[in-house]
Write a protein that holds these residues in place. Structure first.
Motif, PDB file in Angstrom:
ATOM      1  N   SER A  37       0.658  -1.355   0.066  1.00  0.00           N
ATOM      2  CA  SER A  37       0.085   0.024   0.010  1.00  0.00           C
ATOM      3  C   SER A  37       0.804   1.354  -0.011  1.00  0.00           C
ATOM      4  O   SER A  37       0.403   2.462  -0.328  1.00  0.00           O
ATOM      5  CB  SER A  37      -1.035  -0.208   1.282  1.00  0.00           C
TER       6      SER A  37
ATOM      7  N   SER B 243      -2.967  -2.563  -6.131  1.00  0.00           N
ATOM      8  CA  SER B 243      -3.901  -2.008  -6.907  1.00  0.00           C
ATOM      9  C   SER B 243      -5.241  -3.085  -6.959  1.00  0.00           C
ATOM     10  O   SER B 243      -5.020  -4.117  -6.680  1.00  0.00           O
ATOM     11  CB  SER B 243      -3.700  -1.896  -8.546  1.00  0.00           C
ATOM     12  N   ASP B 244      -6.283  -2.531  -7.201  1.00  0.00           N
ATOM     13  CA  ASP B 244      -7.439  -3.410  -7.292  1.00  0.00           C
ATOM     14  C   ASP B 244      -7.441  -4.359  -8.448  1.00  0.00           C
ATOM     15  O   ASP B 244      -7.797  -5.702  -8.111  1.00  0.00           O
ATOM     16  CB  ASP B 244      -8.865  -2.462  -7.588  1.00  0.00           C
ATOM     17  N   GLU B 245      -6.703  -3.989  -9.320  1.00  0.00           N
ATOM     18  CA  GLU B 245      -6.609  -4.880 -10.324  1.00  0.00           C
ATOM     19  C   GLU B 245      -5.638  -6.265 -10.102  1.00  0.00           C
ATOM     20  O   GLU B 245      -6.129  -7.307 -10.383  1.00  0.00           O
ATOM     21  CB  GLU B 245      -5.981  -4.286 -11.696  1.00  0.00           C
TER      22      GLU B 245
ATOM     23  N   VAL C  23      -5.754  -7.568  -7.147  1.00  0.00           N
ATOM     24  CA  VAL C  23      -6.469  -8.277  -6.111  1.00  0.00           C
ATOM     25  C   VAL C  23      -7.628  -9.226  -7.069  1.00  0.00           C
ATOM     26  O   VAL C  23      -7.775 -10.464  -6.910  1.00  0.00           O
ATOM     27  CB  VAL C  23      -7.255  -7.600  -5.138  1.00  0.00           C
ATOM     28  N   VAL C  24      -8.154  -8.413  -8.114  1.00  0.00           N
ATOM     29  CA  VAL C  24      -9.176  -9.028  -8.990  1.00  0.00           C
ATOM     30  C   VAL C  24      -8.520 -10.305  -9.747  1.00  0.00           C
ATOM     31  O   VAL C  24      -9.061 -11.106 -10.033  1.00  0.00           O
ATOM     32  CB  VAL C  24      -9.651  -7.897 -10.129  1.00  0.00           C
TER      33      VAL C  24
ATOM     34  N   CYS D 202      -6.925  -4.282   2.496  1.00  0.00           N
ATOM     35  CA  CYS D 202      -6.881  -5.097   1.077  1.00  0.00           C
ATOM     36  C   CYS D 202      -8.185  -4.884   0.612  1.00  0.00           C
ATOM     37  O   CYS D 202      -9.067  -5.327   1.257  1.00  0.00           O
ATOM     38  CB  CYS D 202      -6.172  -6.288   0.987  1.00  0.00           C
ATOM     39  N   PRO D 203      -8.467  -4.556  -0.783  1.00  0.00           N
ATOM     40  CA  PRO D 203      -9.688  -4.604  -1.076  1.00  0.00           C
ATOM     41  C   PRO D 203     -10.489  -5.996  -1.227  1.00  0.00           C
ATOM     42  O   PRO D 203      -9.663  -6.890  -1.680  1.00  0.00           O
ATOM     43  CB  PRO D 203      -9.550  -4.098  -2.747  1.00  0.00           C
TER      44      PRO D 203
ATOM     45  N   TYR E 102     -12.924  -8.900  -2.545  1.00  0.00           N
ATOM     46  CA  TYR E 102     -13.697  -9.519  -3.632  1.00  0.00           C
ATOM     47  C   TYR E 102     -14.279 -10.897  -3.151  1.00  0.00           C
ATOM     48  O   TYR E 102     -13.367 -11.439  -2.979  1.00  0.00           O
ATOM     49  CB  TYR E 102     -13.058  -9.500  -4.915  1.00  0.00           C
TER      50      TYR E 102
ATOM     51  N   LYS F 135     -12.531 -15.002  -3.478  1.00  0.00           N
ATOM     52  CA  LYS F 135     -10.867 -14.878  -3.415  1.00  0.00           C
ATOM     53  C   LYS F 135     -10.724 -15.606  -2.042  1.00  0.00           C
ATOM     54  O   LYS F 135     -11.448 -15.553  -1.361  1.00  0.00           O
ATOM     55  CB  LYS F 135     -10.431 -13.443  -3.458  1.00  0.00           C
TER      56      LYS F 135
END
Length: 135
Positions: free
Chosen positions: A39, A69-71, A73-74, A88-89, A91, A94
């Motif tokens: 981060s 980045s969100d990406e 994590v996605v 952490c984002p 989703y 996961k």
């Protein structure tokens, strides 16, 4: 067969997350995709983390601290934080794990070695859980 992607996250992305990523790349080879981020990424890797990994034949010197980045994590099937309180984002779908480990920042090599060795144990357990064979 789909290759799983694992993201290791720590605030500075300079020590624990880079050592974990190094272990997974070494043990998983081309059977797993490895990402690492932070981060508030540092300017460079922790030299004691680099030295500790070099002792076991793993070169992480080419790794660069990267902004989370969100990406990332996605893209990931598993997200592993290093017990550093990093947000952490989230989703759905996961796998999330938080590995509470001592921060090697500012520590001598003899203090970093046990963290390195514990990371190997945890990476191997994660690989087993993901169905990734150890090289």
């Amino acid at each position: 067969m789909t290759i799983p992607t694992v993201l290791f996250v720590c605030v500075h992305n300079a020590g624990r997350s880079q050592m974990a990523a190094g272990w997974l790349r070494h043990l998983g080879g081309d059977r797993v995709r490895v990402l690492s981020a932070g981060s508030a990424p540092g300017d460079s890797l922790n030299p004691m983390a680099v030295a500790a990994m070099a002792e076991v034949g793993i070169d992480i010197t080419a790794a660069v601290p990267t902004l989370l980045s969100d990406e990332a994590v996605v893209e990931s099937d598993a997200v592993v934080t290093m017990g550093c309180g990093d947000a952490c984002p989230f989703y759905p779908g996961k796998r999330y794990e938080d590995w509470k480990l001592d921060d090697p920042a500012g520590q001598p090599l003899e203090v970093v070695r046990p963290t390195r060795d514990e990371l190997r144990r945890r990476v191997e357990a994660l690989m087993a859980a993901l169905g990734v064979a150890v090289a």
